[in-house]
Design a protein around this motif. Structure first.
Motif, PDB file in Angstrom:
ATOM      1  N   UNK A 115       0.840  -1.112  -0.040  1.00 16.04           N
ATOM      2  CA  UNK A 115      -0.078  -0.002   0.044  1.00 16.04           C
ATOM      3  C   UNK A 115       0.863   1.139  -0.047  1.00 16.04           C
ATOM      4  N   UNK A 116       0.677   1.971  -1.072  1.00 14.69           N
ATOM      5  CA  UNK A 116       1.553   3.187  -1.100  1.00 14.69           C
ATOM      6  C   UNK A 116       1.229   4.127   0.112  1.00 14.69           C
ATOM      7  N   UNK A 117       2.306   4.420   0.582  1.00 10.73           N
ATOM      8  CA  UNK A 117       2.306   5.384   2.083  1.00 10.73           C
ATOM      9  C   UNK A 117       3.472   6.394   2.130  1.00 10.73           C
ATOM     10  N   UNK A 118       3.219   7.503   2.674  1.00  9.44           N
ATOM     11  CA  UNK A 118       4.420   8.384   3.072  1.00  9.44           C
ATOM     12  C   UNK A 118       3.840   9.456   4.188  1.00  9.44           C
ATOM     13  N   UNK A 232      -7.624   6.998  -1.187  1.00 12.23           N
ATOM     14  CA  UNK A 232      -6.564   7.526  -0.144  1.00 12.23           C
ATOM     15  C   UNK A 232      -7.128   8.206   0.956  1.00 12.23           C
ATOM     16  N   UNK A 233      -6.683   8.544   1.858  1.00 11.69           N
ATOM     17  CA  UNK A 233      -6.836   8.931   2.962  1.00 11.69           C
ATOM     18  C   UNK A 233      -5.814   9.312   3.815  1.00 11.69           C
ATOM     19  N   UNK A 234      -5.808  10.537   4.684  1.00 12.59           N
ATOM     20  CA  UNK A 234      -4.787  11.172   5.671  1.00 12.59           C
ATOM     21  C   UNK A 234      -5.033  11.115   7.080  1.00 12.59           C
ATOM     22  N   UNK A 247      -2.107   7.479   2.912  1.00  9.14           N
ATOM     23  CA  UNK A 247      -1.979   5.968   2.694  1.00  9.14           C
ATOM     24  C   UNK A 247      -3.032   5.805   1.526  1.00  9.14           C
ATOM     25  N   UNK A 248      -2.676   5.041   0.336  1.00 12.41           N
ATOM     26  CA  UNK A 248      -3.258   4.752  -0.938  1.00 12.41           C
ATOM     27  C   UNK A 248      -3.369   3.420  -0.821  1.00 12.41           C
ATOM     28  N   UNK A 249      -4.472   2.709  -1.265  1.00 16.33           N
ATOM     29  CA  UNK A 249      -5.018   1.576  -1.645  1.00 16.33           C
ATOM     30  C   UNK A 249      -5.115   1.273  -3.302  1.00 16.33           C
ATOM     31  N   UNK A 250      -4.173   0.604  -3.558  1.00 13.86           N
ATOM     32  CA  UNK A 250      -4.047   0.209  -5.190  1.00 13.86           C
ATOM     33  C   UNK A 250      -5.188  -0.905  -5.311  1.00 13.86           C
TER      34      UNK A 250
END
Length: 261
Positions: A115-118, A232-234, A247-250
């Motif tokens: 899950x892409x996250x930063x 995505x959510x923050x 956080x993103x959900x592919x």
């Protein structure tokens, strides 16, 4: 009183037409939007008081005055919150020091695997990012900056299918941060850099659009999956509210979009 408050009020006054406010239009007008006298009438305050507010003088509007201005200016909920923050008084001088992220927070993106996250800081500097997010954003890594990437890297316009909408949104969030931290040296430098580098920033920044971080969906051109729609959510970091975990959900498979490849 903050000069930022005055700039915000003027920008919003210039957006509301007499017709929007239910006022008659007579003769030629040199002022875009409402005149000060018209806004003062609609808000039930004196034109002199409004002039003081727009000039950034040391006057303190009450909550009732702010509510009246918000109604007259037809402010959105986000803009009303921004107005109240600007009217809260001068901010404590900000330190021009490198931003630190707690090790426990910096390690979270790696825990999220595919899950892409930063984690971003106050100026949208990337304080931590996992491999999936680096791939999604075209190789951007720690030490990069989301807003700078958005407006100065050609790949951003290729990766983000709806680039203009996303760019306007992130600039609106930067504008909200600038309002909460007037005079912050790193925010000020970033805005100056972007204004010099990007014609879109030079055009859009004076429009004073306000956005706040929220959940949503974006379309990307992913290097392996093609065009995909990503949710995505923050999350704001406890005790450091200007640091944000995104956080993103592919999707499980590519989401074809006619006309894109």
């Amino acid at each position: 009183m903050s000069l930022e408050l005055g700039a915000f009020l003027r920008s919003r006054r210039e957006r509301v037409t007499p017709a929007d406010a239910g006022l008659p239009v007579t003769g030629r007008r040199r002022t875009p939007g409402l005149r000060r006298e018209e806004l003062a009438l609609l808000a039930g305050i004196s034109a002199t008081w409004l002039t003081y507010l727009e000039q950034g003088r040391d006057v303190r509007p009450s909550g009732q005055v702010l509510d009246a201005l918000a109604r007259a200016l037809r402010l959105t909920a986000a803009e009303q919150e921004h107005l109240r923050r600007l009217a809260g008084g001068d901010a404590t001088p900000e330190q021009d020091a490198p931003e630190e992220v707690a090790p426990e927070v910096a390690g979270v993106p790696a825990l999220l695997g595919d899950n892409p996250a930063y984690v971003t800081g106050i100026c949208y500097d990337l304080l931590a990012i996992n491999d999936a997010a680096a791939e999604l954003f075209g190789g951007t890594g720690p030490g990069g900056n989301v807003v700078r990437w958005m407006f100065t890297e050609r790949t951003a316009r290729e990766i983000l299918v709806d680039w203009e909408r996303e760019a306007r949104d992130v600039l609106g969030r930067l504008r909200a941060i600038a309002g909460r931290h007037p005079g912050h040296p790193r925010v000020t430098r970033l805005v100056a850099e972007l204004s010099e580098a990007s014609p879109e920033v030079r055009e859009w920044w004076p429009q004073y659009d306000i956005q706040f971080s929220h959940a949503g969906r974006k379309r990307f051109r992913h290097p392996r999956l093609g065009v995909i729609t990503v949710s995505h959510t923050a999350f704001h970091v406890a005790e450091r509210p200007e640091q944000t975990l995104v956080v993103y959900h592919l999707p499980d498979s590519a989401d074809p979009v006619p006309g894109y490849r």
